[in-house]
Design a protein around this motif. Structure first.
Motif, PDB file in Angstrom:
ATOM      1  N   GLY A  52      25.013  -8.716  64.781  1.00  0.00           N
ATOM      2  CA  GLY A  52      23.732  -8.895  65.473  1.00  0.00           C
ATOM      3  C   GLY A  52      23.047 -10.152  64.963  1.00  0.00           C
ATOM      4  N   ARG A  53      21.849 -10.420  65.536  1.00  0.00           N
ATOM      5  CA  ARG A  53      21.142 -11.665  65.237  1.00  0.00           C
ATOM      6  C   ARG A  53      20.808 -11.805  63.747  1.00  0.00           C
ATOM      7  N   HIS A  54      20.289 -10.729  63.184  1.00  0.00           N
ATOM      8  CA  HIS A  54      19.859 -10.770  61.789  1.00  0.00           C
ATOM      9  C   HIS A  54      21.066 -11.011  60.867  1.00  0.00           C
ATOM     10  N   ALA A  55      22.162 -10.260  61.155  1.00  0.00           N
ATOM     11  CA  ALA A  55      23.351 -10.381  60.322  1.00  0.00           C
ATOM     12  C   ALA A  55      23.961 -11.781  60.437  1.00  0.00           C
ATOM     13  N   LEU A  56      23.862 -12.385  61.617  1.00  0.00           N
ATOM     14  CA  LEU A  56      24.403 -13.740  61.804  1.00  0.00           C
ATOM     15  C   LEU A  56      23.645 -14.742  60.935  1.00  0.00           C
ATOM     16  N   LEU A  57      22.339 -14.552  60.838  1.00  0.00           N
ATOM     17  CA  LEU A  57      21.530 -15.446  60.006  1.00  0.00           C
ATOM     18  C   LEU A  57      21.919 -15.305  58.530  1.00  0.00           C
ATOM     19  N   VAL A  58      22.118 -14.052  58.095  1.00  0.00           N
ATOM     20  CA  VAL A  58      22.508 -13.803  56.696  1.00  0.00           C
ATOM     21  C   VAL A  58      23.881 -14.453  56.434  1.00  0.00           C
ATOM     22  N   LEU A  59      24.811 -14.284  57.405  1.00  0.00           N
ATOM     23  CA  LEU A  59      26.150 -14.862  57.261  1.00  0.00           C
ATOM     24  C   LEU A  59      26.056 -16.393  57.128  1.00  0.00           C
ATOM     25  N   SER A  60      25.218 -17.019  57.958  1.00  0.00           N
ATOM     26  CA  SER A  60      25.104 -18.475  57.937  1.00  0.00           C
ATOM     27  C   SER A  60      24.571 -18.957  56.591  1.00  0.00           C
ATOM     28  N   VAL A  61      23.562 -18.244  56.070  1.00  0.00           N
ATOM     29  CA  VAL A  61      23.006 -18.638  54.763  1.00  0.00           C
ATOM     30  C   VAL A  61      24.079 -18.467  53.680  1.00  0.00           C
ATOM     31  N   THR A  62      24.867 -17.374  53.784  1.00  0.00           N
ATOM     32  CA  THR A  62      25.951 -17.157  52.814  1.00  0.00           C
ATOM     33  C   THR A  62      26.940 -18.330  52.852  1.00  0.00           C
ATOM     34  N   CYS A  63      27.307 -18.752  54.084  1.00  0.00           N
ATOM     35  CA  CYS A  63      28.255 -19.874  54.234  1.00  0.00           C
ATOM     36  C   CYS A  63      27.684 -21.136  53.579  1.00  0.00           C
ATOM     37  N   LEU A  64      26.380 -21.388  53.792  1.00  0.00           N
ATOM     38  CA  LEU A  64      25.753 -22.578  53.206  1.00  0.00           C
ATOM     39  C   LEU A  64      25.853 -22.520  51.676  1.00  0.00           C
ATOM     40  N   LEU A  65      25.524 -21.334  51.144  1.00  0.00           N
ATOM     41  CA  LEU A  65      25.573 -21.173  49.681  1.00  0.00           C
ATOM     42  C   LEU A  65      26.986 -21.412  49.153  1.00  0.00           C
ATOM     43  N   LEU A  66      27.999 -20.879  49.904  1.00  0.00           N
ATOM     44  CA  LEU A  66      29.395 -21.040  49.460  1.00  0.00           C
ATOM     45  C   LEU A  66      29.802 -22.513  49.420  1.00  0.00           C
ATOM     46  N   THR A  67      29.314 -23.306  50.411  1.00  0.00           N
ATOM     47  CA  THR A  67      29.682 -24.740  50.417  1.00  0.00           C
ATOM     48  C   THR A  67      29.125 -25.426  49.158  1.00  0.00           C
ATOM     49  N   TRP A  68      27.886 -25.029  48.780  1.00  0.00           N
ATOM     50  CA  TRP A  68      27.284 -25.659  47.585  1.00  0.00           C
ATOM     51  C   TRP A  68      28.000 -25.222  46.310  1.00  0.00           C
ATOM     52  N   VAL A  69      28.365 -23.950  46.249  1.00  0.00           N
ATOM     53  CA  VAL A  69      29.079 -23.468  45.049  1.00  0.00           C
ATOM     54  C   VAL A  69      30.425 -24.198  44.938  1.00  0.00           C
ATOM     55  N   SER A  70      31.150 -24.310  46.079  1.00  0.00           N
ATOM     56  CA  SER A  70      32.439 -25.026  46.085  1.00  0.00           C
ATOM     57  C   SER A  70      32.251 -26.453  45.605  1.00  0.00           C
ATOM     58  N   PHE A  71      31.179 -27.096  46.133  1.00  0.00           N
ATOM     59  CA  PHE A  71      30.914 -28.489  45.781  1.00  0.00           C
ATOM     60  C   PHE A  71      30.721 -28.623  44.267  1.00  0.00           C
ATOM     61  N   ALA A  72      29.953 -27.687  43.719  1.00  0.00           N
ATOM     62  CA  ALA A  72      29.685 -27.739  42.279  1.00  0.00           C
ATOM     63  C   ALA A  72      30.948 -27.493  41.451  1.00  0.00           C
ATOM     64  N   MET A  73      31.877 -26.673  42.023  1.00  0.00           N
ATOM     65  CA  MET A  73      33.065 -26.295  41.249  1.00  0.00           C
ATOM     66  C   MET A  73      34.273 -27.216  41.471  1.00  0.00           C
ATOM     67  N   THR A  74      34.224 -28.066  42.533  1.00  0.00           N
ATOM     68  CA  THR A  74      35.387 -28.919  42.841  1.00  0.00           C
ATOM     69  C   THR A  74      35.611 -29.925  41.699  1.00  0.00           C
ATOM     70  N   PRO A  75      36.838 -29.930  41.115  1.00  0.00           N
ATOM     71  CA  PRO A  75      37.030 -30.813  39.955  1.00  0.00           C
ATOM     72  C   PRO A  75      37.461 -32.236  40.315  1.00  0.00           C
ATOM     73  N   HIS A  76      38.116 -32.448  41.531  1.00  0.00           N
ATOM     74  CA  HIS A  76      38.677 -33.782  41.830  1.00  0.00           C
ATOM     75  C   HIS A  76      37.978 -34.454  43.007  1.00  0.00           C
ATOM     76  N   GLY A  77      38.215 -35.813  43.088  1.00  0.00           N
ATOM     77  CA  GLY A  77      37.802 -36.591  44.253  1.00  0.00           C
ATOM     78  C   GLY A  77      36.591 -37.458  44.010  1.00  0.00           C
ATOM     79  N   THR A  78      36.237 -38.213  45.087  1.00  0.00           N
ATOM     80  CA  THR A  78      35.111 -39.152  44.980  1.00  0.00           C
ATOM     81  C   THR A  78      33.825 -38.387  45.280  1.00  0.00           C
ATOM     82  N   TYR A  79      32.929 -38.413  44.309  1.00  0.00           N
ATOM     83  CA  TYR A  79      31.725 -37.587  44.371  1.00  0.00           C
ATOM     84  C   TYR A  79      30.867 -37.881  45.599  1.00  0.00           C
ATOM     85  N   HIS A  80      30.624 -39.200  45.906  1.00  0.00           N
ATOM     86  CA  HIS A  80      29.707 -39.493  47.019  1.00  0.00           C
ATOM     87  C   HIS A  80      30.317 -39.126  48.376  1.00  0.00           C
TER      88      HIS A  80
END
Ligand code: ADP
Length: 354
Positions: A52-80
């Protein structure tokens, strides 16, 4: 997993969680340059079928958080470059979430509209059915009148023919029984509808009804006064049913007004709050109601009109009471009739969001 997920699709939810976990692992272990995180947008799109609408919003925020956590944990590559990819995947997630939520809202609005149409159609078919039942009711009533006259004649004979009079009385009793059976059938039909309660703008609902009867009022040269309280809180009731009641009261007022001279014809609709409830009043300057008739107004099949059926006010009372309100008539101070009803006010928690 978001709490408002549809429990009928557990497999879809497990699959979604696995895909998200896979994206997270791939995004974290690959170089900054590889923009895996955009695939979260695909997960959000697929989730519209299950969430439903509410759950979709929660899912989207979760996805955003996961991208930031991945970014913080990624060990290789060009930072910028990683930063640019993070911005792109976040933008993709936000845009997708916005679009699916809009889509979901549009789908729900269409569904609500369809439901409302169905309910109106059901109301109309009920009206058609009641008309035919009332027509059916005329038969036993006419038979009772004929038998009554015959009975009078048998009794008036010299000597009175008691045997024949007894037979006609039997017929009267049988026909009266048939008539009350028909009434019971109509009663059970009109009782069946359970109200579909929601918080709604009462004045707006009244205005919609008036739009439908505007032409009729113009034709009969009826002056309309609107005294609707602009600060009125939301009502809690079945919007469509309440509109049926308002429509019925307006039509009754029009009927009463057409029986008086044109310069005298006016109708005043008032809304306000009294004793913690919404109070609606409709006053007309029509023929009015004789003092002794007030007690019959809301009776089923009670009418003073040549073509009337006498169920409008009876159904209106059933509806208002089912919506936890009261409806009554008062003598109008000047002339004509005054009908009033009240309804519960929606508590803030029952008001629709946004
Ligand atoms: P119907 O309109 O078929 O007669 P209703 O139940 O709506 O059935 O009304 C019952 C009766 O109540 C009407 O026949 C009329 O005598 C009386 N009535 C209702 N509204 C008004 C009004 N605004 N002014 C005068 N009489 C009214």
């Amino acid at each position: 997993m978001p709490s408002s997920a549809n429990p009928r699709h557990p497999i879809a939810l497990i699959a979604m969680t696995l895909v998200m976990a896979a994206i997270f692992v791939a995004d974290t272990t690959t170089h900054y340059e590889v923009a895996i995180a955009v695939f979260y947008a695909v997960v959000i799109l697929a989730a519209t079928r299950v969430l439903g609408r509410h759950a979709l919003l929660v899912l989207s925020v979760t996805c955003l958080l996961l991208t930031w956590v991945s970014f913080a944990m990624t060990p290789h590559g060009t930072y910028h470059i990683g930063l640019v990819n993070l911005a792109i995947s976040n933008a993709a997630i936000v845009v997708t979430a916005y679009l699916v939520v809009k889509m979901e809202a549009a789908r729900m609005a269409a569904q609500a509209m369809q439901e409302q149409l169905m309910r109106i159609a059901r109301g109309q078919s009920l009206e058609g059915l009641t008309t035919s039942i009332a027509h059916e009711l005329n038969q036993p009533l006419a038979a009772i009148t004929t038998s009554g006259h015959a009975c009078q004649r048998w009794l008036a004979q010299e000597p009175p023919n008691l045997e024949k009079a007894g037979q006609t009385l039997e017929r009267i009793v049988r026909d009266a029984g048939r008539a009350s059976e028909i009434i019971a059938r109509v009663r059970s039909l009109t009782k069946g509808e359970l109200p579909h309660k929601m918080a709604f703008d009462f004045n707006e609902a009244v205005q919609e009804v008036l739009t439908l009867s505007q032409e009729l009022m113009q034709t009969h040269q009826i002056a309309l006064n609107l005294e609707l309280d602009e600060q009125l809180p939301l009502a809690l009731a079945d919007r469509v049913q309440i509109q049926q009641v308002v429509g019925n009261l307006v039509l009754n007022a029009i009927d009463a007004l057409t029986l008086v001279s044109k310069p005298r014809r006016s109708m005043t609709l008032t809304s306000g709050v009294r004793d913690g409830r919404i109070l609606f009043a409709i006053a007309d300057t029509g023929v009015g109601i004789a003092a002794g008739l007030y007690e019959h107004l809301f009776d089923a099949f009670w009418t003073t009109k040549k073509d009337g059926i006498g169920i409008g006010l009876s159904i209106s009372r059933t509806i208002i009471e089912a919506n936890h309100g009261q409806i009554w008539a008062e003598s109008n101070a000047s002339q004509g009739a005054l009908f009033l009803f009240n309804l519960p006010i929606a508590k803030p928690a029952q008001e629709p969001a946004g």
